[in-house]
Design an enzyme around this catalytic site. Sequence first.
Site, PDB file in Angstrom:
ATOM      1  N   HIS A 287       2.624  -2.737   6.771  1.00  0.00           N
ATOM      2  CA  HIS A 287       1.569  -1.795   6.404  1.00  0.00           C
ATOM      3  C   HIS A 287       1.520  -0.702   7.466  1.00  0.00           C
ATOM      4  O   HIS A 287       2.383  -0.636   8.347  1.00  0.00           O
ATOM      5  CB  HIS A 287       0.220  -2.512   6.322  1.00  0.00           C
ATOM      6  CG  HIS A 287       0.099  -3.423   5.148  1.00  0.00           C
ATOM      7  ND1 HIS A 287      -0.679  -3.145   4.060  1.00  0.00           N
ATOM      8  CD2 HIS A 287       0.702  -4.616   4.879  1.00  0.00           C
ATOM      9  CE1 HIS A 287      -0.584  -4.117   3.174  1.00  0.00           C
ATOM     10  NE2 HIS A 287       0.258  -5.025   3.642  1.00  0.00           N
TER      11      HIS A 287
ATOM     12  N   GLU B  14       1.341   3.620   2.909  1.00  0.00           N
ATOM     13  CA  GLU B  14       1.621   3.115   4.260  1.00  0.00           C
ATOM     14  C   GLU B  14       3.127   2.942   4.344  1.00  0.00           C
ATOM     15  O   GLU B  14       3.684   1.897   4.025  1.00  0.00           O
ATOM     16  CB  GLU B  14       0.848   1.821   4.493  1.00  0.00           C
ATOM     17  CG  GLU B  14      -0.656   2.083   4.439  1.00  0.00           C
ATOM     18  CD  GLU B  14      -1.512   0.828   4.425  1.00  0.00           C
ATOM     19  OE1 GLU B  14      -0.974  -0.262   4.704  1.00  0.00           O
ATOM     20  OE2 GLU B  14      -2.710   0.949   4.130  1.00  0.00           O
TER      21      GLU B  14
ATOM     22  N   HIS C 268       0.882  -1.168   0.000  1.00  0.00           N
ATOM     23  CA  HIS C 268       0.000   0.000   0.000  1.00  0.00           C
ATOM     24  C   HIS C 268       0.921   1.220   0.000  1.00  0.00           C
ATOM     25  O   HIS C 268       1.618   1.478   0.984  1.00  0.00           O
ATOM     26  CB  HIS C 268      -0.925   0.000   1.219  1.00  0.00           C
ATOM     27  CG  HIS C 268      -2.000  -1.040   1.102  1.00  0.00           C
ATOM     28  ND1 HIS C 268      -2.573  -1.649   2.189  1.00  0.00           N
ATOM     29  CD2 HIS C 268      -2.604  -1.574  -0.002  1.00  0.00           C
ATOM     30  CE1 HIS C 268      -3.491  -2.513   1.766  1.00  0.00           C
ATOM     31  NE2 HIS C 268      -3.519  -2.478   0.443  1.00  0.00           N
TER      32      HIS C 268
ATOM     33  N   GLU D 168       1.289  -3.942  11.042  1.00  0.00           N
ATOM     34  CA  GLU D 168       0.905  -2.528  10.895  1.00  0.00           C
ATOM     35  C   GLU D 168       1.784  -1.737  11.850  1.00  0.00           C
ATOM     36  O   GLU D 168       1.690  -1.883  13.063  1.00  0.00           O
ATOM     37  CB  GLU D 168      -0.571  -2.369  11.258  1.00  0.00           C
ATOM     38  CG  GLU D 168      -1.502  -3.326  10.543  1.00  0.00           C
ATOM     39  CD  GLU D 168      -1.911  -2.841   9.171  1.00  0.00           C
ATOM     40  OE1 GLU D 168      -1.615  -1.664   8.849  1.00  0.00           O
ATOM     41  OE2 GLU D 168      -2.517  -3.618   8.409  1.00  0.00           O
TER      42      GLU D 168
END
Length: 896
Positions: A304, A183, A180, A391
């Site tokens: 991410h 990100e 992504h 994340e």
Amino acid sequence: MNRTLLAFLLLILCFSSSYSQKTNFVKAQESLDTNGEVNFTFKADNQAQFQEIIQFLSISHKHVDKNKLEVEAYANPETFNQFLQYGLDYEVISSIPEFDPHKSSSTKSTQAWDTTWDAYPTYTEYVAKMNYFATTYPSICTLETIGTTVNGRSLFVLKISDNVSTDEAEPEFFYSSSMHGDELAGFPLMIRLIDYLLTNYGSDAEVDNLVNTTEIFICPNANPDGSYDGGNSNIISNPTRANANGQDLNRNYPDNQNIGRINGNGGNTSRLHYDSTNNHYEPETEAFIKFEESRNIVLGANFHGGVELVNYPYDNTYNEHVDHDYFERISVEYATNVHNDSTDPTYMMVDYDSGTYPSPGVTHGATWYVVYGGRQDYMNFYRHSKELTIELSDTKFLPGNQLPDHWDWNKQAFLDLIKQANYGLQGSVTDESGNPLEANVTISGHDDMNLNTWVTSHSQLGDYYRLLEAGSYNVTYDAPGYTSQTIPVTIVNNAATVQNVTLAATTADPTASDATICENSTADLSAAGTGVLNWYSNVDDTVPVFTGTNYTSPALTSTTSYFVEDVITRPNVGETGNTANGGFFAGGENDRYLIFDCTESVLLKSVELNAQQAGEIEIQLQNSAGNLIDSRVIIVESAGIKEVTLDFIVPVANDLRLASAEMSTGFNLFRNNSLAGTNYPYTNGPITIKNSNVSTDYYYFFYDWKIAPIKSAREEVIVNVDPLPVANFTHVVNPADNGEVTFTNTSSDADTYSWDFGDASGSSTDTNPVYTYAASGTYDVILTSTDPLCGSDQVTIQVTVTVGTLGLEDDSLNTLRIYPNPFQSELVIALPGGFNPSDLKIDLFDIRGRLVHSAFEIANNDLQIKNLNLLSAGTYLLKIMDSESGQSLVRRIIKQ
Ligand SMILES: [Zn+2]
């Protein structure tokens, strides 16, 4: 307040909702125009609608509340249109980037991103740095460009390992970030991790251990077109989640739960992970699929942002992975690690699955929200690997000045997660010759054969890695042509259990006899088996020196072993008529399969396809009930006939299926429907293709199956090399000067000997003879040494002997007269004048050099030797020595 104003306000009140949606609609169109994507929040009406929408929208990690039916999403023009048809309210998030790097980095030096590590690199700097790593640390670092993005940027994967240019029997670990594109925290942190590993190698034991035992692959940016989108393509200013085609790359992978499965599962025909516009996987996805197929990644993580947690499989099903406890544990270890190292008490503490799996900072993917087409599930299902999604930061585009903190918090966790690749069950699978075997390694009663949780040993290296939670397990090793083995193992967390396995071939060894040859000759060897015989110089060689029944070796100088194996080749099977006319194809069929029986487990190496154009297909091997046995995703690059590698281990079973589990839309593969039911069954070796699932009139897609041969173990054939005889001897002349010589045989590799002493009469077959020469002289002594197999060798050495002071024949002694000759009982030596009889010594020898008489009498200046009648008849040597002159004489005389 006047009436006009009141009316105006009422108007605004009445229309505020639609006015706000119009504003949002305008904002959305602007965002779609400039970025190709729009970021917005919405609230669904009910759970069913919520689940339906999040299957085609790209859900942000940042904001998902399944209970309130609220979510933050991304859409491209196509999926946004789809969303609008639901007529739901939504709120556009007008500014996607939460931070403009130039506001803070403008005051930084241009090297801030790789010295103080508190800024992001330009794309040029990123490319230069990756190349710098490879050229500066060539012994532990190589750079691979695995593909090119839509806009032509490079997709880099850097490999770090000792002996980096060799594929070693070490587990492979893969970190990648920022698929992504917005990100971003993981992007500079991965560059910094590379820098940390390379600069500390050789001086830091922890880094040394990681680099020496693991093959570490790192892709800092998996979507550079998304990260470097916006006004200036060299700096990060307006990054997008999607790639340059507006596709969410983490919804773009093949998905085992979301396909038109032939049996059960129903399937979802929307193919949301598939870009129907381009009729292809995205170039970034293709690059990663091909890279991952070229490797055997054991463990990895995919970074991410937008939230701070570790997400583990599955994303596409609420089911638990068979290794759920393992995933939960290593995820908790990561989250705890970074939380403890952080100065932010809330870092990595969010828990979206607390009701089911309470563990701060760790969430089961689907329990949080379901994602189809994600890379994590792809790696876990299609690559038999293990991958986490991490994340790293609540802020997707983390301000540069927060990067050093996030490095400090995550550094140890980065290193510790790599270590996990070397824990659990590992080892090698080999045949009896020590050659690597590709075998299925399954945990009995634990692995889910429908979900590809088992692993395979490496076909070239034989190594395998099965990450497992602590416990006792039975492991089964299966390879076609070998006897399966099941072995109990005990796994301890954060430690390796090594189990090396040798599998015995089911094919009998060929019969072959040893041979014996002479040095420097060739050996004619032969073997008998039921298949093709391969001869090898070493037991673990991969290339035979000869193929066939009768092998003639090169000339050999020492005893040598050869190794011969019996290879039972399996003929190709199936229809070969793959060139159909335009009418005979079926596009996008997900439920076409051939039905076949297999009477002996084989490795199905490859099949041929005939494609009308480029596209993708998943080919599955299924049992008679349609349950998965194995699967491969095949990317077909161009139209035409292609051989595609499957490497399916086919079990013994009836009604197995080779199936098209998914084909990209519009992808046409030619079937053959000109058979009219006449050509089934196709039987060759253990495989019989009986029918298609539609009718005997159709032959579906998979032509000319290639089956791997089955091999015996390698039988050792010993060629004993008999060295050639070498003749040689030494000799010692008796110092008494009686003509005696002692010969010592120093020949090698001979059994029998023949001596010629060089004096016309003397010979012997003794090994070490003693010989007495009758006369002084230099003789050519010839020794012939013989080996019954390998012939003879001869040596001639000159031997010089003196008998008395032989060799100095004296003229005056020659005037002596000796009579009678032949004699009977008495000899007379008539002395001429000048000899003093008392100076003379007389010795009589037999022919073998033995002294038989030395007494004599003097009468009338003659010497008389008497009493010789006892001597046996024959030849004797009379030696007369004169001590006055030092001369001597030997005469041959005969006794009657
Ligand atoms: Zn993401």
